[in-house]
Write a protein that holds these residues in place. Structure first.
Motif, PDB file in Angstrom:
ATOM      1  N   ASP A  41      21.753 -22.640 -98.646  1.00 56.24           N
ATOM      2  CA  ASP A  41      20.688 -23.647 -98.617  1.00 56.24           C
ATOM      3  C   ASP A  41      20.641 -24.348 -97.261  1.00 56.24           C
ATOM      4  O   ASP A  41      19.575 -24.716 -96.772  1.00 56.24           O
ATOM      5  CB  ASP A  41      20.882 -24.695 -99.716  1.00 56.24           C
ATOM      6  CG  ASP A  41      20.503 -24.176-101.091  1.00 56.24           C
ATOM      7  OD1 ASP A  41      19.962 -23.059-101.196  1.00 56.24           O
ATOM      8  OD2 ASP A  41      20.766 -24.894-102.077  1.00 56.24           O
ATOM      9  N   CYS A  42      21.785 -24.540 -96.662  1.00 55.25           N
ATOM     10  CA  CYS A  42      21.848 -25.235 -95.371  1.00 55.25           C
ATOM     11  C   CYS A  42      21.262 -24.397 -94.252  1.00 55.25           C
ATOM     12  O   CYS A  42      20.901 -24.930 -93.204  1.00 55.25           O
ATOM     13  CB  CYS A  42      23.302 -25.592 -95.039  1.00 55.25           C
ATOM     14  SG  CYS A  42      23.979 -26.789 -96.195  1.00 55.25           S
ATOM     15  N   LYS A  43      21.172 -23.117 -94.473  1.00 51.62           N
ATOM     16  CA  LYS A  43      20.626 -22.229 -93.446  1.00 51.62           C
ATOM     17  C   LYS A  43      19.109 -22.100 -93.534  1.00 51.62           C
ATOM     18  O   LYS A  43      18.500 -21.632 -92.588  1.00 51.62           O
ATOM     19  CB  LYS A  43      21.231 -20.836 -93.583  1.00 51.62           C
ATOM     20  CG  LYS A  43      22.675 -20.754 -93.221  1.00 51.62           C
ATOM     21  CD  LYS A  43      23.067 -19.299 -93.307  1.00 51.62           C
ATOM     22  CE  LYS A  43      24.500 -19.060 -93.014  1.00 51.62           C
ATOM     23  NZ  LYS A  43      24.835 -17.644 -93.201  1.00 51.62           N
ATOM     24  N   GLY A  44      18.518 -22.458 -94.659  1.00 50.10           N
ATOM     25  CA  GLY A  44      17.088 -22.219 -94.737  1.00 50.10           C
ATOM     26  C   GLY A  44      16.318 -22.994 -95.780  1.00 50.10           C
ATOM     27  O   GLY A  44      15.108 -22.894 -95.836  1.00 50.10           O
TER      28      GLY A  44
ATOM     29  N   THR B  63      29.963 -37.817 -94.743  1.00 45.49           N
ATOM     30  CA  THR B  63      29.186 -39.041 -94.896  1.00 45.49           C
ATOM     31  C   THR B  63      28.237 -39.015 -96.096  1.00 45.49           C
ATOM     32  O   THR B  63      27.732 -40.054 -96.504  1.00 45.49           O
ATOM     33  CB  THR B  63      28.359 -39.325 -93.630  1.00 45.49           C
ATOM     34  OG1 THR B  63      27.507 -38.205 -93.363  1.00 45.49           O
ATOM     35  CG2 THR B  63      29.271 -39.579 -92.427  1.00 45.49           C
ATOM     36  N   VAL B  64      27.981 -37.834 -96.652  1.00 45.29           N
ATOM     37  CA  VAL B  64      27.054 -37.684 -97.774  1.00 45.29           C
ATOM     38  C   VAL B  64      27.795 -37.004 -98.920  1.00 45.29           C
ATOM     39  O   VAL B  64      28.581 -36.085 -98.693  1.00 45.29           O
ATOM     40  CB  VAL B  64      25.828 -36.835 -97.358  1.00 45.29           C
ATOM     41  CG1 VAL B  64      24.877 -36.653 -98.527  1.00 45.29           C
ATOM     42  CG2 VAL B  64      25.107 -37.460 -96.175  1.00 45.29           C
ATOM     43  N   LEU B  65      27.539 -37.452-100.151  1.00 42.05           N
ATOM     44  CA  LEU B  65      28.152 -36.846-101.330  1.00 42.05           C
ATOM     45  C   LEU B  65      27.074 -36.271-102.239  1.00 42.05           C
ATOM     46  O   LEU B  65      26.029 -36.902-102.442  1.00 42.05           O
ATOM     47  CB  LEU B  65      28.959 -37.882-102.111  1.00 42.05           C
ATOM     48  CG  LEU B  65      30.119 -38.538-101.370  1.00 42.05           C
ATOM     49  CD1 LEU B  65      30.769 -39.596-102.252  1.00 42.05           C
ATOM     50  CD2 LEU B  65      31.141 -37.496-100.931  1.00 42.05           C
TER      51      LEU B  65
ATOM     52  N   TYR C  71      21.074 -32.154 -96.152  1.00 42.88           N
ATOM     53  CA  TYR C  71      22.210 -32.957 -95.687  1.00 42.88           C
ATOM     54  C   TYR C  71      23.485 -32.138 -95.443  1.00 42.88           C
ATOM     55  O   TYR C  71      24.549 -32.711 -95.234  1.00 42.88           O
ATOM     56  CB  TYR C  71      22.491 -34.092 -96.685  1.00 42.88           C
ATOM     57  CG  TYR C  71      21.358 -35.074 -96.745  1.00 42.88           C
ATOM     58  CD1 TYR C  71      21.149 -35.977 -95.706  1.00 42.88           C
ATOM     59  CD2 TYR C  71      20.469 -35.081 -97.808  1.00 42.88           C
ATOM     60  CE1 TYR C  71      20.091 -36.874 -95.744  1.00 42.88           C
ATOM     61  CE2 TYR C  71      19.407 -35.972 -97.853  1.00 42.88           C
ATOM     62  CZ  TYR C  71      19.221 -36.862 -96.819  1.00 42.88           C
ATOM     63  OH  TYR C  71      18.169 -37.743 -96.858  1.00 42.88           O
ATOM     64  N   PHE C  72      23.372 -30.811 -95.489  1.00 42.86           N
ATOM     65  CA  PHE C  72      24.501 -29.914 -95.191  1.00 42.86           C
ATOM     66  C   PHE C  72      25.703 -30.148 -96.117  1.00 42.86           C
ATOM     67  O   PHE C  72      26.851 -30.105 -95.677  1.00 42.86           O
ATOM     68  CB  PHE C  72      24.913 -30.039 -93.724  1.00 42.86           C
ATOM     69  CG  PHE C  72      23.802 -29.688 -92.785  1.00 42.86           C
ATOM     70  CD1 PHE C  72      23.561 -28.365 -92.461  1.00 42.86           C
ATOM     71  CD2 PHE C  72      22.987 -30.673 -92.245  1.00 42.86           C
ATOM     72  CE1 PHE C  72      22.515 -28.024 -91.609  1.00 42.86           C
ATOM     73  CE2 PHE C  72      21.947 -30.344 -91.394  1.00 42.86           C
ATOM     74  CZ  PHE C  72      21.708 -29.008 -91.071  1.00 42.86           C
ATOM     75  N   CYS C  73      25.428 -30.375 -97.383  1.00 46.66           N
ATOM     76  CA  CYS C  73      26.500 -30.627 -98.365  1.00 46.66           C
ATOM     77  C   CYS C  73      26.985 -29.310 -98.966  1.00 46.66           C
ATOM     78  O   CYS C  73      26.584 -28.922-100.062  1.00 46.66           O
ATOM     79  CB  CYS C  73      25.994 -31.553 -99.466  1.00 46.66           C
ATOM     80  SG  CYS C  73      25.677 -33.217 -98.905  1.00 46.66           S
TER      81      CYS C  73
ATOM     82  N   LYS D  71      14.506 -28.179 -98.048  1.00 51.79           N
ATOM     83  CA  LYS D  71      13.857 -29.003 -99.067  1.00 51.79           C
ATOM     84  C   LYS D  71      14.828 -29.434-100.157  1.00 51.79           C
ATOM     85  O   LYS D  71      14.543 -30.346-100.911  1.00 51.79           O
ATOM     86  CB  LYS D  71      12.680 -28.243 -99.683  1.00 51.79           C
ATOM     87  CG  LYS D  71      11.546 -28.028 -98.701  1.00 51.79           C
ATOM     88  CD  LYS D  71      10.394 -27.301 -99.332  1.00 51.79           C
ATOM     89  CE  LYS D  71       9.302 -27.101 -98.291  1.00 51.79           C
ATOM     90  NZ  LYS D  71       8.165 -26.361 -98.815  1.00 51.79           N
ATOM     91  N   THR D  72      15.971 -28.772-100.254  1.00 55.64           N
ATOM     92  CA  THR D  72      16.968 -29.168-101.239  1.00 55.64           C
ATOM     93  C   THR D  72      17.839 -30.279-100.649  1.00 55.64           C
ATOM     94  O   THR D  72      18.010 -30.367 -99.436  1.00 55.64           O
ATOM     95  CB  THR D  72      17.873 -27.986-101.646  1.00 55.64           C
ATOM     96  OG1 THR D  72      18.676 -27.613-100.536  1.00 55.64           O
ATOM     97  CG2 THR D  72      17.064 -26.799-102.136  1.00 55.64           C
ATOM     98  N   PHE D  73      18.399 -31.106-101.506  1.00 57.59           N
ATOM     99  CA  PHE D  73      19.264 -32.194-101.033  1.00 57.59           C
ATOM    100  C   PHE D  73      20.452 -31.632-100.266  1.00 57.59           C
ATOM    101  O   PHE D  73      20.755 -32.074 -99.161  1.00 57.59           O
ATOM    102  CB  PHE D  73      19.756 -33.034-102.224  1.00 57.59           C
ATOM    103  CG  PHE D  73      20.597 -34.207-101.806  1.00 57.59           C
ATOM    104  CD1 PHE D  73      20.010 -35.438-101.543  1.00 57.59           C
ATOM    105  CD2 PHE D  73      21.974 -34.094-101.664  1.00 57.59           C
ATOM    106  CE1 PHE D  73      20.780 -36.531-101.152  1.00 57.59           C
ATOM    107  CE2 PHE D  73      22.757 -35.167-101.273  1.00 57.59           C
ATOM    108  CZ  PHE D  73      22.153 -36.385-101.017  1.00 57.59           C
ATOM    109  N   ALA D  74      21.123 -30.648-100.861  1.00 58.87           N
ATOM    110  CA  ALA D  74      22.303 -30.065-100.219  1.00 58.87           C
ATOM    111  C   ALA D  74      21.924 -29.409 -98.890  1.00 58.87           C
ATOM    112  O   ALA D  74      22.673 -29.492 -97.917  1.00 58.87           O
ATOM    113  CB  ALA D  74      22.974 -29.066-101.143  1.00 58.87           C
TER     114      ALA D  74
END
Length: 99
Positions: A37-40, A17-19, A49-51, A43-46
């Motif tokens: 980044d998704c684990k901690g 759903t997110v690019l 939003y788990f990108c 604050k980052t976009f990726a």
């Protein structure tokens, strides 16, 4: 003359759903960074939003061409980005294991 590799890439979240559009000279390492980044790093976009799922990439020999292309794609509407992905990866398969 040495051949350089720079990549413009698009990642998405597990639900697609997110690019996220980015540029790198090391696609494999960059995808690992997105995953971490998704684990901690929420604050980052990726990270927020788990990108971390790679669905599109293109190679460039010159960094200035890659940066110009990244900016171009970032300026597009979602529909136009979807068309680009559909042409390259019609099933929207996650390509992380292929790099």
């Amino acid at each position: 003359m040495r051949d350089y590799n720079f990549f413009v890439y698009i990642t998405t979240n597990p639900k697609k759903t997110v690019l996220y559009v980015g540029v790198t000279n090391d696609l494999y390492t960059r995808m690992n960074q997105h995953y971490e980044d998704c684990k901690g790093k929420k604050k980052t976009f990726a990270g927020r939003y788990f990108c971390y799922n790679l669905i599109y990439f293109e190679r460039h020999s010159y960094i200035n061409h890659a940066i110009e292309r990244e900016k171009e794609i970032k300026g597009w509407t979602r529909d136009k980005k979807v068309k680009l992905i559909d042409e390259f990866n019609p099933e929207w398969n996650f390509l992380n294991d292929e790099i």
